[in-house]
Structure formats: structure tokens, C-alpha cells
Design an enzyme around this catalytic site. Structure first.
Site, PDB file in Angstrom:
ATOM      1  N   GLU A  18     -12.234  -3.491  12.362  1.00 50.31           N
ATOM      2  CA  GLU A  18     -12.324  -2.672  11.153  1.00 50.31           C
ATOM      3  C   GLU A  18     -13.478  -3.081  10.240  1.00 50.31           C
ATOM      4  O   GLU A  18     -14.276  -2.253   9.840  1.00 50.31           O
ATOM      5  CB  GLU A  18     -10.992  -2.742  10.393  1.00 50.31           C
ATOM      6  CG  GLU A  18     -11.037  -2.004   9.060  1.00 50.31           C
ATOM      7  CD  GLU A  18      -9.698  -1.979   8.337  1.00 50.31           C
ATOM      8  OE1 GLU A  18      -8.708  -2.494   8.872  1.00 50.31           O
ATOM      9  OE2 GLU A  18      -9.661  -1.429   7.226  1.00 50.31           O
ATOM     10  N   GLU A  54       0.833  -1.209   0.000  1.00 46.36           N
ATOM     11  CA  GLU A  54       0.000   0.000   0.000  1.00 46.36           C
ATOM     12  C   GLU A  54       0.871   1.264   0.000  1.00 46.36           C
ATOM     13  O   GLU A  54       0.748   2.133   0.852  1.00 46.36           O
ATOM     14  CB  GLU A  54      -0.969  -0.023   1.190  1.00 46.36           C
ATOM     15  CG  GLU A  54      -1.884  -1.240   1.128  1.00 46.36           C
ATOM     16  CD  GLU A  54      -2.929  -1.308   2.237  1.00 46.36           C
ATOM     17  OE1 GLU A  54      -2.661  -0.827   3.350  1.00 46.36           O
ATOM     18  OE2 GLU A  54      -4.019  -1.858   1.960  1.00 46.36           O
ATOM     19  N   ASP A 108      -8.235  -9.463   3.832  1.00 43.44           N
ATOM     20  CA  ASP A 108      -7.992  -8.428   4.833  1.00 43.44           C
ATOM     21  C   ASP A 108      -9.049  -8.444   5.946  1.00 43.44           C
ATOM     22  O   ASP A 108      -9.935  -7.593   5.960  1.00 43.44           O
ATOM     23  CB  ASP A 108      -7.975  -7.060   4.139  1.00 43.44           C
ATOM     24  CG  ASP A 108      -7.385  -5.974   5.025  1.00 43.44           C
ATOM     25  OD1 ASP A 108      -6.879  -6.298   6.104  1.00 43.44           O
ATOM     26  OD2 ASP A 108      -7.439  -4.794   4.626  1.00 43.44           O
TER      27      ASP A 108
HETATM   28  C1  GCU Z   1      -5.987  -2.556   5.928  1.00 39.23           C
HETATM   29  C2  GCU Z   1      -6.368  -1.273   6.595  1.00 39.23           C
HETATM   30  C3  GCU Z   1      -5.264  -0.261   6.527  1.00 39.23           C
HETATM   31  C4  GCU Z   1      -3.958  -0.882   7.046  1.00 39.23           C
HETATM   32  C5  GCU Z   1      -3.665  -2.156   6.301  1.00 39.23           C
HETATM   33  C6  GCU Z   1      -2.473  -2.921   6.848  1.00 39.23           C
HETATM   34  O1  GCU Z   1      -5.931  -2.386   4.561  1.00 39.23           O
HETATM   35  O2  GCU Z   1      -7.523  -0.749   6.023  1.00 39.23           O
HETATM   36  O3  GCU Z   1      -5.640   0.846   7.292  1.00 39.23           O
HETATM   37  O4  GCU Z   1      -2.902   0.004   6.912  1.00 39.23           O
HETATM   38  O5  GCU Z   1      -4.751  -3.020   6.393  1.00 39.23           O
HETATM   39  O6  GCU Z   1      -2.699  -3.940   7.486  1.00 39.23           O
HETATM   40  O7  GCU Z   1      -1.340  -2.534   6.642  1.00 39.23           O
END
Ligand code: GCU
Length: 675
Positions: free
Chosen positions: A389, A282, A361
Site C-alpha cells: 500500500e 475507522e 500504518d
Molecule cells: C489502512 C488502509 C485501509 C485499511 C486499514 C486497516 O488505513 O488504508 O484501507 O482498512 O489500514 O488496516 O484496517
């Protein structure tokens, strides 16, 4: 602060007077910082439970003696000494020798766990004078990850702001951090990372002298409760902090930079645990930028940490987050396995791969990640998310222990029958040097720590499971309720039912049959069926007027099922054997496809959404029956959360049912209201 909300499961309410006199003198023989925590906890608990101020002595004749084996070996017989010799460092023996209760083990940490064990028994109303217990943790690493940011926000936090940071600074008053350490230690957690895995600009400097002195203070607090402190780091730190022109893990000056950096950290914090790393995930920087792989990246850090016994906890949440929704061949579920499995055996022995429990996730229902256990020569740990979440954000109730038990019991068959996730993370299937469990914490600075007071049970249960994954979800629920709300039979029974049913109820009114997602983008609370359908995140349901689901089979789909060992591979790949609850995760089917339950997919969707909402109403009615036994602040908090849950469940019910009715044109057999 000693409100009932704040005290979570360490209420220390008067339970019975039986053992009162027994506690008047307690010998605590050690003098370490952990021993000081033990003494403090005893004073606090005994004052609260029995209104006594115990004499804390070093008298070997006291009725209760707490000491490591070398301090008290004279009080033990040969057999008992042998038992202790066989125990792991954190394991303990509690035994009654001729009227004297002895708590012992090899280390002070073991004593701390033994003390919390006894206090738990007292809170549960049991007679502790004749306890005879030998216990050790099943997992070496029992960790929580805070996703806290320096500005005081918490990524995916649903319980207020951070207890660690406020307005760009580390909090000055650290008493709440100490209490958090107490709660963690009381359930056996022994490691914590205190900053978000997404390490932003200023947090990158946590590993510099600007912040290390104050982080050391936090590390000291945790140390006195047996909890080792870790930091999440930015892989590009050499560039960000010192202006190097690269963070390439194979370039000498970068390696040297990390070695010096680690040396500096250990000068401040000699018992520092190591790094948690989210790299190439990400948009976070990582070795891919330099054409290197994850072994190169993590090994560089591992080499720097090795002289100090530090560890690298390297996350496997690596996938293409800029996917084109038109591209049907890329499957996010495959990503972790595809990236990491080929690297097996290339990681240093102080690297541990942290793998999310499912391949996507933290959805309400996912299959177990096929990467867990698939790397025989690489340390692994599983990551759960205590923070809700995608499971109701601590407004809706979702007791997650049954879900985690389901994961832990999953038989991978990687080394034949019985090679369960539980045994893999305990290091019993492959001989991992380090392994265990990590989880994203759910706490914040709300009065009750967890937003919804009932969400405290998830933190409690997570800790108990890391110590002993064999505990039943019901047992954990009962323990938690009794310590938190007392032992009134009706409260116990009702709350246990409420907790135990909640995961399935949440599943019923949200995304059906393992398909997941369908949530409001970004916030992830509430329904938005197509919210992620044409996005770049790789999270699609592919619903059209004929059917729904993701074909992940070998023959016609993405081939994801091939990542499982036999017979799981066949089980999931074959539509006739694939379990209903995961059908849409693995297969694309027409709405009239008949499930093993005998219902069609569309009728299942309607039925579970109508019943899910009704079940929430029932939860609320049940909750109301015990009103008189719950104190006002906690009753109010939980009731408010239930009302939010009811609104949310209604929205999910109606949006899901309406969406699929409009897509499919198929009537509900029972002709209930669909819009
Ligand atoms: C999910 C979550 C993010 C987090 C990511 C992770 O996608 O929404 O906020 O950073 O997991 O585990 O790194």
C-alpha cells in the site's frame, strides 16, 4: 493454467535427472483430504520435473514412504520415534533409513509440509535421497488476511480483482482458490481470513445461511491444504442481520445472538477458525458505542466460539481518525498502546490481539509498535502488510523481507535483553496460548497473482518467515529466485542484489528519516507532501521554514517515547542517540541539524532523493543484463513495472526536493537541479 507467471515459485522445472528413478514409486499411507492433496501435488510436480507418472502406493517397501508416525512406526528406530514425539503437531522428520526416504510426523498436515520441503529441495537442485531434516514451525499462527470484497474489488489490492468474489457473488470456479491454497501451504501458512476487515453491508451476511454453504466449499479447499478459514465480521451484525436494537456486548440478548450464530456457523463448517474483528476503527462499529471496552467486545465473541475451539483475532488498529490537525497533543502513534495496554489480563484465552508492526500504518520506515510484548497476559500476534500500500503498490519494487526481519529482530527489552519481537510472537517471552503472525495478502486475479511478478517474493518470503523467522532475507531471496527463475548464476546474483537493495531505494526517494506519509491522499501512490498535513488522520510532518518532524519526546512532545521499555525509551527520546532513520518520527529538528552520518537533514533529503532516483536507474540496468535468461512474458511485466517505478521515483525526487528547497531556502551543496 500453467504459465510461468501463474506458477509463481512452484514452477517444477526439470532441474536434474539424478533422483528420477527414486521417485517412480511413492507410498502415501494416509487417506485424508490432505493426503489427497499430497498425492495430487506429487503427480503434478513429478510429471512436470521428471516427466514421470509415479506409482502412488501404500507399499512400506517403496523408496519413498510418507505416513504419520502411527502408520509407519515399524520403519523407524527408537531415537527417531523420540524425535517425533517431541515435535509439534505440524513438525516433521525427513530421514533416510537404509536407502528408504521417510517423511513423517504426527499429523497429515506435517506430512504436507514435509512433502513441500522435499519438493523445494528438488527444485533447488539438491539431492534429496539422503535428506535428514527435523523441522517445526516457530509460530503457531501463520496467517494471511484477504481484504477482498464481494463486488470483486480488493481494498488496497494491486493485482487485479479478487480470486474469491466477482460481481456480488462467490466465484463458481474455485480452481484458482485451490491453487492459492497450494501456494500458501507450500510456504507453511496455516490460516486465512477471506474477506475485508471492513465488512460492508452484504458481506455482513457471510455468517448466515445465504453464504455459509458456499463458504464451506472454500473452507474445504483450504482444509485440504492445512489452512484454517476465518471470516471478518461486522460487530453490529445482530442489528444488521436480525434487527436487534443493540449490539452491546454486555446485553444478554446480544450474547445469546452470537452464541446461536456461532453454533450455526459450526454446523456448516465444523473446523471453522473464528473471527477477525476490526472494531471501533475507522468508523467500523464496536463496543465503544455502548460505553464498553475492547475486552468486553472480544470476550463476548470468544465465549461464543470457545466450545468449538474457535478464536477471536481482534485488531488493535484503533485510533482517532477524525482528529483536528490544530490539536498538537493527540498523537496517533500512541493510540494502540493507550487503548489496549490497560486491558492486559482481561481477555479470554481464545482472544488474540493483532497489532500492526508499527504504531502508524505500514510506512516504509516506522519504529516497532511498543504494544507488541507489552501485554504479558494477553495473546498477541503481529500484522504485516504484504500488499504494498505505502511501499510502491506492486508497481515499484520493494522486497519487504528485510523490513520484516528488522521488526522481528527488534529487542523490546520487555523482559531484559533478548526479548525480541521474534520471541514474543513465538510465545517464548510471555506464555501466550496462541500467537504468531498475520499479514495482508498481495494477491489478485492478475495472471501472475501479484501485479509485479517480483512481488511474488514478498508472499513467498512472508510464509517462509512465519515458519522460520531465523532465515536470512538473502537466503529467502535466493530460494525464491531459484525456484521461480532457475539457477543460472548471473540471474541469481543479479536478482538477489535487485531485491535486497529495493527497500532502501524506495525509502531513499520517498518520505525521509522516518517521517512517513507525504503520499497522495486515498490512493497512497506517489508524492503529495502536504496531502495529509491539514487532514483529520493524525499523520503530520509539521514542516515549516525552520524545520521538520514530530516531537514525540517525554519532555516537550507527545510522550510517545515513554511507551517503550528502557533502554529503547532513552534511545528514542534523546535526540543524540535517536537513530538517523527514525529521527523525524521522534523529533522536530531544524533543517541544518547534523545527523550522525555527518550530513545536515536538508542535505540528506537532497542526497537521498537524487541517489534514490539514480538507484532506480541502476536497478533497471542490472535487470536488463539478464534479459536473455528470462522468459518474455515475465521480462515484459517486470520491465513495465520498472518504468512505472522510474516515473514515480522522479516525481518523488523532484517534489520532495523542490518542496524542501522552497520551504527552507537552503541550497543543495552540490547545486543539482531543483525546481
Ligand atoms: C489502512 C488502509 C485501509 C485499511 C486499514 C486497516 O488505513 O488504508 O484501507 O482498512 O489500514 O488496516 O484496517
Amino acid at each position: 493454467q500453467t504459465s510461468t507467471m501463474y506458477n509463481m515459485w512452484l514452477q517444477y522445472k526439470i532441474v536434474n535427472e539424478n533422483n528420477k528413478d527414486f521417485w517412480r514409486e511413492v507410498a502415501v499411507l494416509s487417506n485424508s483430504c490432505i493426503a489427497r492433496s499430497i498425492k495430487e501435488e506429487l503427480r503434478f510436480a513429478l510429471n512436470s520435473m521428471y516427466k514421470i507418472a509415479p506409482d502412488i502406493t501404500t507399499n512400506h517397501q517403496a523408496k519413498i514412504v510418507i505416513g504419520v508416525i502411527k502408520e509407519i512406526s515399524g520403519l523407524l528406530n527408537g531415537k527417531q520415534k523420540e524425535i517425533i514425539a517431541d515435535l509439534p503437531e505440524e513438525g516433521y522428520l525427513i530421514t533416510n533409513n537404509q536407502g528408504q526416504l521417510i517423511l513423517t510426523g504426527k499429523t497429515d498436515k506435517a506430512l504436507l509440509y514435509a512433502v513441500f520441503h522435499v519438493l523445494r529441495e528438488v527444485q533447488l537442485g539438491n539431492d534429496v535421497t539422503s535428506l535428514n531434516v527435523v523441522e517445526g514451525p516457530k509460530n503457531i499462527l501463520r496467517m494471511v488476511n484477504q481484504w477482498d470484497n464481494l463486488d470483486g474489488s480488493v481494498e488496497r489490492g494491486y493485482s487485479g480483482n479478487s480470486i474469491f468474489y466477482e460481481n456480488g457473488e462467490i466465484v463458481k470456479d474455485k480452481s484458482r482458490i485451490r491453487d492459492y491454497a497450494r501456494f500458501l501451504a507450500s510456504v507453511g501458512i496455516n490460516a486465512i481470513s477471506i474477506n475485508n476487515v471492513n465488512v460492508w453491508e452484504e458481506e455482513t451476511y457471510f455468517i448466515t445461511k445465504k453464504y455459509l454453504p458456499e463458504i464451506k466449499e472454500i473452507a474445504d479447499i483450504f482444509k485440504s491444504y492445512g489452512v484454517t478459514l476465518y471470516l471478518s465480521i461486522n460487530f453490529a451484525s445482530p442489528i444488521a442481520i436480525d434487527g436487534l436494537d443493540t449490539a452491546d456486548p454486555l446485553v444478554d440478548k446480544v450474547r445469546k445472538w452470537w452464541k446461536e450464530k456461532v453454533t450455526e456457523i459450526y454446523q456448516y463448517i465444523p473446523y471453522f477458525g473464528g473471527f477477525v474483528v476490526k472494531a471501533d476503527s475507522e468508523h467500523r462499529p464496536g463496543p465503544f458505542t455502548y460505553g464498553r471496552d475492547h475486552a468486553d467486545g472480544s470476550n463476548m465473541l470468544a465465549e461464543a466460539l470457545a466450545p468449538y475451539n474457535g478464536k477471536v483475532i481482534w485488531r488493535c488498529f484503533v485510533y482517532n481518525c477524525v482528529q483536528d490537525w490544530r490539536d498538537r497533543s493527540t498523537d496517533r502513534a500512541r493510540a494502540a498502546y493507550d487503548h489496549f495496554k490497560p486491558l492486559d489480563g482481561k481477555f479470554h484465552e481464545n482472544v488474540i490481539l493483532q497489532i500492526k508492526n508499527g504504531p502508524m500504518d505500514f510506512q516504509v520506515r516506522e519504529p516497532v509498535s511498543p504494544l507488541i510484548g507489552a501485554m504479558e497476559h494477553t495473546n498477541q500476534m503481529v500484522e504485516f502488510q504484504i500488499a504494498q500500500e505505502y511501499t510502491g503498490q506492486q508497481r515499484d519494487l520493494c522486497y519487504l523481507i528485510p523490513q520484516w526481519k528488522h521488526v522481528l529482530k527488534f529487542d523490546t527489552h520487555i523482559k531484559g535483553e533478548g526479548t525480541t519481537i521474534e520471541e514474543i510472537v513465538a510465545g517464548n517471552v510471555h506464555s501466550y496460548k496462541y500467537s504468531g503472525l498475520a499479514a495482508v495478502s498481495n494477491i489478485g486475479n492478475d495472471d501472475n497473482w501479484t501485479g509485479n511478478t517480483l512481488a511474488q517474493a514478498n508472499l513467498y518470503g512472508y510464509g517462509r518467515l512465519t515458519w522460520n523467522p531465523g532465515l536470512a532475507a538473502e537466503t529467502i531471496a535466493k530460494e525464491w529466485i531459484q525456484q521461480t527463475f532457475g539457477k543460472k548464476e548471473s540471474v541469481l546474483k543479479t536478482m538477489e542484489e535487485i531485491l535486497m537493495d529495493s527497500w532502501h531505494i524506495y525509502e531513499n526517494y520517498t518520505a525521509p528519516l522516518g517521517i512517513g506519509w507525504m503520499v497522495t491522499p486515498h490512493s497512497h501512490y506517489g508524492p503529495n507532501i502536504d496531502g495529509y498535513e491539514y487532514s483529520r488522520w493524525g499523520t503530520y510532518h509539521f514542516a515549516d521554514r525552520q524545520g521538520i518532524g514530530v516531537d514525540r519526546t517525554i519532555e516537550t512532545g507527545t510522550g510517545y517515547t515513554a511507551q517503550y521499555e528502557m533502554p529503547n525509551q532513552l534511545l528514542y527520546n534523546n535526540i543524540d542517540t535517536c537513530p538517523d532513520e527514525l529521527l523525524l518520527f521522534f523529533h522536530h529538528v531544524p533543517y541544518k541539524y547534523t545527523l550522525k552520518s555527518g550530513k545536515t537533514v536538508i542535505q540528506h533529503i537532497y542526497d537521498t532523493h537524487f541517489s534514490g532516483y539514480e538507484q532506480v536507474e541502476q536497478l533497471i540496468s542490472k535487470w536488463e543484463t539478464i534479459k536473455e535468461h528470462i522468459d518474455v512474458p515475465r521480462y515484459k511485466n517486470i520491465s513495465e513495472r520498472f518504468s512505472m517505478q522510474k516515473r514515480n521515483a522522479k516525481e518523488w525526487r523532484d517534489q520532495i526536493n523542490t518542496y524542501f528547497y522552497r520551504k527552507s531556502g537552503i541550497e543543495d551543496e552540490k547545486r543539482r537541479t531543483i525546481y
